[in-house]
Design a protein around this motif. Structure first.
Motif, PDB file in Angstrom:
ATOM      1  N   ARG A 150       0.810  -1.557  -0.090  1.00 60.59           N
ATOM      2  CA  ARG A 150       0.014   0.009   0.032  1.00 60.59           C
ATOM      3  C   ARG A 150       0.726   1.146  -0.060  1.00 60.59           C
ATOM      4  O   ARG A 150       0.402   2.273  -0.293  1.00 60.59           O
ATOM      5  CB  ARG A 150      -0.961  -0.037   1.226  1.00 60.59           C
ATOM      6  CG  ARG A 150      -2.000  -1.103   1.028  1.00 60.59           C
ATOM      7  CD  ARG A 150      -2.925  -0.958   2.060  1.00 60.59           C
ATOM      8  NE  ARG A 150      -3.698   0.207   2.004  1.00 60.59           N
ATOM      9  CZ  ARG A 150      -4.807   0.452   2.481  1.00 60.59           C
ATOM     10  NH1 ARG A 150      -5.664  -0.422   2.875  1.00 60.59           N
ATOM     11  NH2 ARG A 150      -5.458   1.690   2.133  1.00 60.59           N
ATOM     12  N   VAL A 167       4.017   2.952  -4.684  1.00 62.78           N
ATOM     13  CA  VAL A 167       3.277   3.724  -6.057  1.00 62.78           C
ATOM     14  C   VAL A 167       3.720   2.837  -7.517  1.00 62.78           C
ATOM     15  O   VAL A 167       4.977   3.019  -7.611  1.00 62.78           O
ATOM     16  CB  VAL A 167       3.822   5.316  -6.025  1.00 62.78           C
ATOM     17  CG1 VAL A 167       3.014   5.893  -7.103  1.00 62.78           C
ATOM     18  CG2 VAL A 167       3.241   5.909  -4.605  1.00 62.78           C
ATOM     19  N   PRO A 193       0.528   3.587 -13.871  1.00 65.46           N
ATOM     20  CA  PRO A 193      -0.413   2.579 -14.735  1.00 65.46           C
ATOM     21  C   PRO A 193       0.163   2.278 -16.282  1.00 65.46           C
ATOM     22  O   PRO A 193      -0.301   1.461 -16.748  1.00 65.46           O
ATOM     23  CB  PRO A 193      -1.732   3.414 -14.990  1.00 65.46           C
ATOM     24  CG  PRO A 193      -1.233   5.037 -14.681  1.00 65.46           C
ATOM     25  CD  PRO A 193      -0.031   4.949 -13.535  1.00 65.46           C
ATOM     26  N   ARG A 214      -0.229  11.116   1.503  1.00 64.49           N
ATOM     27  CA  ARG A 214      -1.056  11.509   0.539  1.00 64.49           C
ATOM     28  C   ARG A 214      -2.357  10.468   0.446  1.00 64.49           C
ATOM     29  O   ARG A 214      -2.396   9.431   1.089  1.00 64.49           O
ATOM     30  CB  ARG A 214      -0.302  11.304  -0.874  1.00 64.49           C
ATOM     31  CG  ARG A 214       0.808  12.135  -1.429  1.00 64.49           C
ATOM     32  CD  ARG A 214       0.032  13.653  -1.368  1.00 64.49           C
ATOM     33  NE  ARG A 214       1.064  14.393  -1.806  1.00 64.49           N
ATOM     34  CZ  ARG A 214       1.166  15.278  -2.768  1.00 64.49           C
ATOM     35  NH1 ARG A 214       0.024  15.608  -3.200  1.00 64.49           N
ATOM     36  NH2 ARG A 214       1.920  16.195  -2.679  1.00 64.49           N
ATOM     37  N   GLN A 215      -3.580  11.226  -0.107  1.00 65.56           N
ATOM     38  CA  GLN A 215      -4.725  10.381   0.035  1.00 65.56           C
ATOM     39  C   GLN A 215      -4.689   9.267  -1.046  1.00 65.56           C
ATOM     40  O   GLN A 215      -4.087   9.737  -2.121  1.00 65.56           O
ATOM     41  CB  GLN A 215      -6.019  11.351  -0.196  1.00 65.56           C
ATOM     42  CG  GLN A 215      -6.049  12.336   0.965  1.00 65.56           C
ATOM     43  CD  GLN A 215      -6.326  11.589   2.263  1.00 65.56           C
ATOM     44  OE1 GLN A 215      -7.116  10.772   2.690  1.00 65.56           O
ATOM     45  NE2 GLN A 215      -5.701  12.122   3.267  1.00 65.56           N
ATOM     46  N   GLU A 216      -5.351   8.455  -1.082  1.00 67.08           N
ATOM     47  CA  GLU A 216      -5.554   7.332  -2.271  1.00 67.08           C
ATOM     48  C   GLU A 216      -6.292   8.255  -3.412  1.00 67.08           C
ATOM     49  O   GLU A 216      -6.907   9.236  -3.149  1.00 67.08           O
ATOM     50  CB  GLU A 216      -6.526   6.344  -1.786  1.00 67.08           C
ATOM     51  CG  GLU A 216      -6.646   5.241  -2.971  1.00 67.08           C
ATOM     52  CD  GLU A 216      -7.207   4.133  -2.208  1.00 67.08           C
ATOM     53  OE1 GLU A 216      -7.722   3.151  -3.020  1.00 67.08           O
ATOM     54  OE2 GLU A 216      -7.334   3.735  -1.023  1.00 67.08           O
ATOM     55  N   ARG A 217      -5.781   7.884  -4.570  1.00 71.18           N
ATOM     56  CA  ARG A 217      -6.270   8.572  -5.727  1.00 71.18           C
ATOM     57  C   ARG A 217      -5.786   9.965  -5.946  1.00 71.18           C
ATOM     58  O   ARG A 217      -6.192  10.589  -6.623  1.00 71.18           O
ATOM     59  CB  ARG A 217      -7.607   8.470  -5.951  1.00 71.18           C
ATOM     60  CG  ARG A 217      -7.988   6.993  -6.124  1.00 71.18           C
ATOM     61  CD  ARG A 217      -9.374   6.837  -6.896  1.00 71.18           C
ATOM     62  NE  ARG A 217      -9.637   5.454  -6.794  1.00 71.18           N
ATOM     63  CZ  ARG A 217      -9.657   4.568  -7.596  1.00 71.18           C
ATOM     64  NH1 ARG A 217      -8.404   4.705  -8.381  1.00 71.18           N
ATOM     65  NH2 ARG A 217      -9.803   3.330  -7.351  1.00 71.18           N
ATOM     66  N   GLU A 218      -5.001  10.448  -4.970  1.00 74.48           N
ATOM     67  CA  GLU A 218      -4.352  11.875  -5.150  1.00 74.48           C
ATOM     68  C   GLU A 218      -3.063  11.837  -6.120  1.00 74.48           C
ATOM     69  O   GLU A 218      -2.212  11.005  -5.946  1.00 74.48           O
ATOM     70  CB  GLU A 218      -3.735  12.354  -3.627  1.00 74.48           C
ATOM     71  CG  GLU A 218      -3.602  13.880  -3.707  1.00 74.48           C
ATOM     72  CD  GLU A 218      -3.196  14.443  -2.529  1.00 74.48           C
ATOM     73  OE1 GLU A 218      -2.805  15.558  -2.449  1.00 74.48           O
ATOM     74  OE2 GLU A 218      -3.378  13.569  -1.216  1.00 74.48           O
ATOM     75  N   ALA A 219      -3.043  12.838  -6.994  1.00 77.65           N
ATOM     76  CA  ALA A 219      -1.991  12.961  -7.961  1.00 77.65           C
ATOM     77  C   ALA A 219      -0.814  12.859  -7.087  1.00 77.65           C
ATOM     78  O   ALA A 219      -0.645  13.708  -6.319  1.00 77.65           O
ATOM     79  CB  ALA A 219      -2.214  13.765  -8.921  1.00 77.65           C
TER      80      ALA A 219
END
Length: 144
Positions: free
Chosen positions: A25, A28, A31, A48-53
């Motif tokens: 987790r 990084v 994709p 950082r938050q999940e799905r934050e760039a």
């Protein structure tokens, strides 16, 4: 005894699985394969938050030429048709073959130009953002 050994092994396996998941987790994974061109103000240890760039990544193995075409050039180009692109403004700049990906069916009301996108392979590693030229075949001459 043997039961105690099995219990300790099960606990150790559970702890290992939990640690592995926590590590996964924190990693990084992009994709797609590419080159990082921007990191968004990261500092060591920052959460950082999940799905934050986190970063901006570019894959330049395929590029898109975006240009605007006069109505007179529309006859020769259509989605799926081949297109020739010169990667620079000089006459000796390298040329590549591409394919028309998109040709707007309507003109921009302000300029009267049609938006055109041509995709091409970029094995030579030309940097995205450079000026390019598109060869547009001329209209066949009409005979009376």
């Amino acid at each position: 005894g043997l039961g105690q050994d099995n219990l300790e092994a099960s606990i150790a396996q559970a702890e290992f699985n939990l640690a592995s998941e926590m590590l996964r987790r924190k990693q990084v994974v992009a994709p797609f394969a590419g080159q990082i061109i921007d990191l968004y103000m990261l500092e060591v240890g920052e959460a950082r938050q999940e799905r934050e760039a986190l970063a901006r990544l570019v894959d330049a193995s395929r590029c898109t030429l975006l240009c605007y075409l006069e109505a007179a050039g529309q006859h020769a180009l259509a989605p799926g048709r081949p297109a020739r692109v010169r990667l620079g403004e000089q006459a000796d700049s390298p040329e590549v073959n591409g394919e028309v990906e998109f040709l707007s069916p309507v003109a921009d009301p302000a300029s009267g130009l049609f938006k055109l996108k041509v995709v091409f392979a970029n094995p030579g590693g030309v940097k995205p953002g450079v000026t390019a030229c598109l060869w547009v075949p001329t209209a066949p001459s009409k005979t009376p």
